[in-house]
Write a protein that holds these residues in place. Structure first.
Motif, mmCIF file in Angstrom:
data_model
loop_
_atom_site.group_PDB
_atom_site.id
_atom_site.type_symbol
_atom_site.label_atom_id
_atom_site.label_comp_id
_atom_site.label_asym_id
_atom_site.label_seq_id
_atom_site.Cartn_x
_atom_site.Cartn_y
_atom_site.Cartn_z
ATOM 1 N N ARG A 140 0.836 -1.219 0.000
ATOM 2 C CA ARG A 140 0.000 0.000 0.000
ATOM 3 C C ARG A 140 0.853 1.244 0.000
ATOM 4 O O ARG A 140 0.574 2.199 -0.718
ATOM 5 N N VAL A 141 1.909 1.214 0.841
ATOM 6 C CA VAL A 141 2.756 2.405 0.915
ATOM 7 C C VAL A 141 3.390 2.671 -0.436
ATOM 8 O O VAL A 141 3.436 3.811 -0.904
ATOM 9 N N ARG A 148 2.302 1.875 -3.357
ATOM 10 C CA ARG A 148 1.285 2.426 -4.278
ATOM 11 C C ARG A 148 1.056 3.915 -4.004
ATOM 12 O O ARG A 148 0.998 4.734 -4.909
ATOM 13 N N ALA A 149 0.950 4.246 -2.702
ATOM 14 C CA ALA A 149 0.731 5.655 -2.335
ATOM 15 C C ALA A 149 1.906 6.511 -2.796
ATOM 16 O O ALA A 149 1.718 7.610 -3.303
ATOM 17 N N GLU A 196 3.808 5.925 -5.303
ATOM 18 C CA GLU A 196 3.677 6.046 -6.754
ATOM 19 C C GLU A 196 2.743 7.205 -7.091
ATOM 20 O O GLU A 196 3.044 8.032 -7.944
ATOM 21 N N TYR A 197 1.609 7.262 -6.402
ATOM 22 C CA TYR A 197 0.655 8.353 -6.633
ATOM 23 C C TYR A 197 1.292 9.712 -6.363
ATOM 24 O O TYR A 197 0.972 10.705 -6.999
#
Lengths: 367, 131
Positions: free
Chosen positions: B80-81, B83-84, B86-87
């Protein structure tokens, strides 16, 4: 300083009638009293920091301000005292303040809000769509069982159905949580970036699907010449060709405080839900009297507000609702969270859905 | 853009598999945790916000966790981290390693590879904090 002046003014106006405490949802479940908070600060203790601690349980749901015969904006008083203190409530946010950390990084990073959604977008359009932090919620609140990304997909698809290809701007978080947690500095950094971005892009209309972002753009941003609309206000039922077959049972709508009491948007979502062919019934407390979900700005997720959420879901259960619709991600998260708890297994047998997702499913624009 | 600047790295390292192999120096801080599952996403974000150029997390491989499923939790959280990140345009600044105690001798080398990658990425733009 401005804040102290503001507190001063409120203290002068209040004549301690207690209407605020009578209507306060937190008073039903705790000893919190808006009237008392004002009285306490009258006792010579004018330090805004201690007022912030005193008013920490306040949900800023705006019920008291709507009732006050003197027109005192108590949530504004709470906000002013939180912002004047030293960020004391930031550390009280739920889930280890993970979203606050992300927002802080976002304020200094290049990128902000992800822009990938299903449906067609057009970078030359003068109508923009602002999704808010839904993709970040998808990462850290997936145990709630809500697909937040679908809200963005549904919104873009609905706008496409209206014949609009929206533009999704490179924006950052609206700063709602930062401001209501008392981190004014972070809010100012985020809002300065967003305001500049909107002004430079030359867009004329910005469509928002989240109640909190909508309220922020309306009340706390200075976006001159830019029309801010909630998606329920923008959608025109005649253009959407809603299939008017009722199949989902009784549907009810929970007014988010940011959309309803703060911005006065009550009819637009109801009208669309009724147009969608749903059998619509309002709960006992609706419109101006709607009870808050209890967790604005990720504060106060505790036993007290859980009782409030249970009361609200009981109201929906009482009218036999099979679907409860809301337009705020916080309400969506926390009602679903309560519904999915083990001890509530089977107690609340209803679907709690976002407004855009519900409408998109009705017009065949959903997933 | 490459420069002589050594990237600042915060590493969270599981006590049971990797801790013995890595040491702190001026630019790399090694924080021992009793399990990779202890590393909260908030800590990774705080490290980056505080001025670290990269975050290195090492835990045990699947079926090798001393606390049954701490490593699974670590992988879920770190996914999750990343992915965040990446955003947020910070991709590549988090490295997550699964190492058995036998593999752990390779860790300093992995750390060097990560350091080189961070050098290529350049200094983190979040330089409002202190390391």
């Amino acid at each position: 300083m401005g804040v102290v002046m503001h507190l001063d003014e409120i203290i002068r106006l209040c004549y301690q009638c207690g209407a605020c405490t009578g209507i306060c949802p937190m008073r039903r479940v705790s000893l919190f009293s808006p009237r008392d908070s004002i009285l306490n600060s009258r006792g010579g203790d004018m330090d805004p920091g201690s007022v912030a601690v005193d008013t920490a349980p306040c949900l800023t749901c705006y019920q008291c301000a709507a009732e006050c015969p003197q027109g005192i904006d108590f949530p504004e008083y709470v906000l002013a005292s939180r912002c004047a203190g030293d960020d004391s409530l930031v550390t009280c946010a739920v889930h280890g303040t993970v979203l606050h950390e992300i927002q802080e990084i976002m304020a200094s990073a290049d990128k902000g809000i992800p822009k990938e959604f299903a449906g067609e977008t057009d970078d030359g359009s003068d109508i923009a769509y602002y999704p808010g932090c839904i993709d970040y919620l998808n990462l850290f609140y997936d145990d709630v069982g809500v697909d937040y990304h679908a809200i963005g997909d549904a919104s873009v698809n609905l706008l496409n159905k209206m014949g609009v290809k929206p533009r999704i701007l490179d924006m950052k978080c609206c700063g709602h949580d930062a401001l209501y947690q008392g981190d004014k500095n972070l809010f100012e950094r985020l809002s300065a970036y967003n305001t500049k971005r909107v002004k430079n892009s030359g867009i004329k209309t910005i469509v928002v699907s989240c109640a909190e972002c909508y309220m922020m753009f309306k009340k706390h941003y200075e976006l001159e010449n830019v029309n801010v609309l909630h998606i329920s206000e923008f959608l025109d039922p005649d253009k959407l060709e809603i299939k008017t077959e009722s199949d989902g049972g009784i549907v009810t709508y929970h007014d988010p405080c940011r959309l309803g009491r703060y911005c006065g948007v009550y009819d637009a979502p109801r009208k669309l839900i009724k147009y969608a062919g749903a059998e619509f019934v309002d709960m006992k407390h609706n419109r101006e009297k709607a009870v808050c979900c209890g967790v604005s700005a990720w504060l106060n997720c505790n036993d007290c507000t859980k009782a409030l959420r249970a009361m609200r879901l009981d109201e929906a259960k009482k009218i036999g609702a099979e679907t409860m619709i809301t337009a705020c991600t916080k309400c969506l998260t926390h009602f679903n969270c309560l519904k999915n708890e083990i001890e509530n297994n089977g107690v609340y047998d209803m679907k709690i859905e976002d407004f855009t997702v519900f409408i998109a499913n009705k017009v065949g624009a959903g997933k | 853009m490459e420069s002589d600047r050594v990237p600042k790295i915060i590493s969270f390292v599981c006590n049971w598999c990797s801790y013995d192999e890595l040491g702190s120096d001026d630019d790399t801080k090694v924080i021992r945790v009793m399990c990779g599952g202890r590393v909260d996403p908030v800590e990774v974000f705080r490290a980056l916000k505080g001025g670290a150029d990269g975050v290195f997390v090492a835990g045990c491989p699947e079926d090798g966790c001393r606390y049954i499923e701490g490593n699974k939790k670590m992988m879920g959280r770190m996914e999750r981290v990343s992915r965040a990140l990446e955003y947020l345009g910070l991709d590549g600044r988090l490295r997550v390693i699964k190492a058995t105690p036998n593999d752990a001798v390779k860790l300093p080398e992995m750390m060097n590879v990560f350091r080189e990658r961070l050098k290529k990425l350049g200094q983190s733009q979040l330089k409002n904090g202190e390391f």
